[in-house]
Write a protein that holds these residues in place. Structure first.
Motif, PDB file in Angstrom:
ATOM      1  N   ALA A 145       0.745  -1.421  -0.103  1.00  0.00           N
ATOM      2  CA  ALA A 145       0.054  -0.046   0.060  1.00  0.00           C
ATOM      3  C   ALA A 145       0.777   1.296  -0.207  1.00  0.00           C
ATOM      4  N   GLU A 146       2.085   1.210   0.339  1.00  0.00           N
ATOM      5  CA  GLU A 146       2.867   2.408   0.573  1.00  0.00           C
ATOM      6  C   GLU A 146       3.181   3.256  -0.730  1.00  0.00           C
ATOM      7  N   PRO A 147       3.302   2.845  -2.002  1.00  0.00           N
ATOM      8  CA  PRO A 147       3.521   3.637  -2.920  1.00  0.00           C
ATOM      9  C   PRO A 147       2.213   4.654  -3.431  1.00  0.00           C
ATOM     10  N   SER A 148       0.971   3.885  -2.794  1.00  0.00           N
ATOM     11  CA  SER A 148      -0.275   4.595  -2.779  1.00  0.00           C
ATOM     12  C   SER A 148      -0.396   5.815  -1.816  1.00  0.00           C
ATOM     13  N   ARG A 149       0.005   5.180  -0.647  1.00  0.00           N
ATOM     14  CA  ARG A 149       0.106   6.515   0.522  1.00  0.00           C
ATOM     15  C   ARG A 149       1.078   7.344   0.050  1.00  0.00           C
ATOM     16  N   LEU A 150       2.215   7.377  -0.648  1.00  0.00           N
ATOM     17  CA  LEU A 150       3.102   8.305  -0.807  1.00  0.00           C
ATOM     18  C   LEU A 150       2.687   9.197  -1.884  1.00  0.00           C
ATOM     19  N   LEU A 151       1.748   8.615  -2.812  1.00  0.00           N
ATOM     20  CA  LEU A 151       0.905   9.235  -3.969  1.00  0.00           C
ATOM     21  C   LEU A 151       0.146  10.416  -3.340  1.00  0.00           C
ATOM     22  N   PHE A 152      -0.718  10.100  -2.361  1.00  0.00           N
ATOM     23  CA  PHE A 152      -1.808  10.958  -1.602  1.00  0.00           C
ATOM     24  C   PHE A 152      -0.653  12.116  -0.964  1.00  0.00           C
ATOM     25  N   HIS A 153       0.499  11.668  -0.503  1.00  0.00           N
ATOM     26  CA  HIS A 153       1.341  12.822   0.347  1.00  0.00           C
ATOM     27  C   HIS A 153       1.764  13.676  -0.842  1.00  0.00           C
ATOM     28  N   LEU A 154       2.357  12.863  -1.811  1.00  0.00           N
ATOM     29  CA  LEU A 154       3.041  13.656  -2.846  1.00  0.00           C
ATOM     30  C   LEU A 154       2.119  14.785  -3.573  1.00  0.00           C
ATOM     31  N   LYS A 172      18.181  10.512 -18.201  1.00  0.00           N
ATOM     32  CA  LYS A 172      19.411  11.416 -17.583  1.00  0.00           C
ATOM     33  C   LYS A 172      18.781  12.099 -16.618  1.00  0.00           C
ATOM     34  N   SER A 173      17.388  11.994 -16.472  1.00  0.00           N
ATOM     35  CA  SER A 173      16.882  12.928 -15.100  1.00  0.00           C
ATOM     36  C   SER A 173      16.828  12.444 -13.846  1.00  0.00           C
ATOM     37  N   GLY A 174      17.517  11.099 -13.673  1.00  0.00           N
ATOM     38  CA  GLY A 174      17.698  10.515 -12.326  1.00  0.00           C
ATOM     39  C   GLY A 174      16.284   9.844 -12.041  1.00  0.00           C
ATOM     40  N   PHE A 175      15.221  10.256 -12.505  1.00  0.00           N
ATOM     41  CA  PHE A 175      14.061   9.417 -12.256  1.00  0.00           C
ATOM     42  C   PHE A 175      14.043   8.284 -13.491  1.00  0.00           C
ATOM     43  N   LEU A 176      13.052   7.306 -13.055  1.00  0.00           N
ATOM     44  CA  LEU A 176      13.004   6.258 -14.299  1.00  0.00           C
ATOM     45  C   LEU A 176      12.321   6.519 -15.515  1.00  0.00           C
ATOM     46  N   ILE A 207       8.966  12.931 -11.353  1.00  0.00           N
ATOM     47  CA  ILE A 207       8.439  11.647 -10.639  1.00  0.00           C
ATOM     48  C   ILE A 207       7.355  10.923 -11.008  1.00  0.00           C
ATOM     49  N   THR A 208       7.350   9.822 -10.948  1.00  0.00           N
ATOM     50  CA  THR A 208       6.223   9.026 -11.430  1.00  0.00           C
ATOM     51  C   THR A 208       6.074   7.755 -10.338  1.00  0.00           C
ATOM     52  N   PHE A 209       4.758   7.114 -10.535  1.00  0.00           N
ATOM     53  CA  PHE A 209       4.513   6.097  -9.305  1.00  0.00           C
ATOM     54  C   PHE A 209       5.595   5.018  -9.671  1.00  0.00           C
ATOM     55  N   ALA A 210       6.058   4.907 -10.929  1.00  0.00           N
ATOM     56  CA  ALA A 210       7.185   3.811 -10.908  1.00  0.00           C
ATOM     57  C   ALA A 210       8.309   4.028 -10.027  1.00  0.00           C
ATOM     58  N   ASP A 211       8.835   5.321  -9.966  1.00  0.00           N
ATOM     59  CA  ASP A 211       9.864   5.836  -8.872  1.00  0.00           C
ATOM     60  C   ASP A 211       9.549   5.436  -7.469  1.00  0.00           C
TER      61      ASP A 211
END
Ligand SMILES: N[C@@H](CCC(=O)N[C@@H](CS)C(=O)NCC(=O)O)C(=O)O
Length: 209
Positions: A15-24, A147-151, A156-160
């Motif tokens: 569940a944590e990626p979804s919790r992080l999405l709410f906070h993001l 090259k951005s450091g993100f995937l 940032i995306t939910f994949a990161d």
């Protein structure tokens, strides 16, 4: 604004990626945490869509499956990729995580079942280590290209979020060494240093997975 309720065990886990999405996104939600082993889950299991958690409830509309939930929220909040091509890569990386996690889970299941040290060692050497090598190789290749450091893309995306969370769990299990994987370590830091996540990350309940 819709009313969101995310139900899961009292761990980071799926569940944590979804919790992080709410906070993001700065979107309020009810973080409904079920205590493992107190009987609550057993009572509610059959009333959930697939008999498993996490489940997201949006104004009475229920969504099961952790990555379907995360993808749904990412689309709503603008973290699913900016073009169809970016979205395809975000989904592909998340699918790659799911493939890896399916293998890694064999170890968790064996540990929880109290398997012998020999059996655990066999799973590590024959399943987890080869799967981790493939997974890390794929992620490194992606980070070298982008090259951005993100995937994916330049933000940032939910994949990161999914990958950073998984790297933290692997570190907790002794399967991720930042010194040996500098690109992956930099990604993890970049995600966990997002200003909108700082307050939550400083106060959240930690768990091995
Ligand atoms: N593929 C599912 C797996 C969900 C899953 O395995 N959930 C576990 C917790 S991590 C669960 O609900 N276990 C309790 C049970 O199966 O009764 C997802 O990604 O959401």
């Amino acid at each position: 604004m819709p009313s969101y309720k995310l139900t899961y065990f009292d761990v980071r886990g799926l569940a944590e990626p979804s919790r992080l999405l709410f906070h993001l996104a700065g979107v309020p939600f009810e973080d409904n945490r079920i205590v493992f082993g107190d009987g609550t889950w057993e009572k509610m299991k059959d009333s959930t869509p697939f008999g498993q958690m996490p489940v997201l409830n949006v104004d009475g509309f229920e969504i099961p499956q952790s990555m379907a939930i995360a993808r749904f929220l990412a689309k709503k909040f603008g973290f699913a990729g900016k073009t169809p091509e970016e979205q395809a890569w975000v989904d592909a990386i998340v699918d790659q995580f799911k493939d890896f996690f399916g293998q890694f889970r064999q170890l968790i299941i064996a540990q929880r079942a109290g398997k012998s040290a020999d059996e655990i060692e066999k799973i590590i050497s024959e399943v987890v280590n080869p799967a981790r090598e493939t997974y890390f190789k794929a992620l490194n290749k992606i980070l070298e290209k982008n090259k951005s450091g993100f995937l994916v893309g330049d933000g940032i995306t939910f994949a990161d979020l999914v990958i950073a969370e998984n790297l933290l769990s692997l570190k907790n299990f002794g399967f991720f060494d930042a010194a040996k994987e500098p690109k992956l370590a930099a990604l993890k830091e970049k995600v966990f240093n997002q200003p909108s996540l700082k307050e939550y990350l400083a106060s959240r309940k930690e768990s091995q997975i």
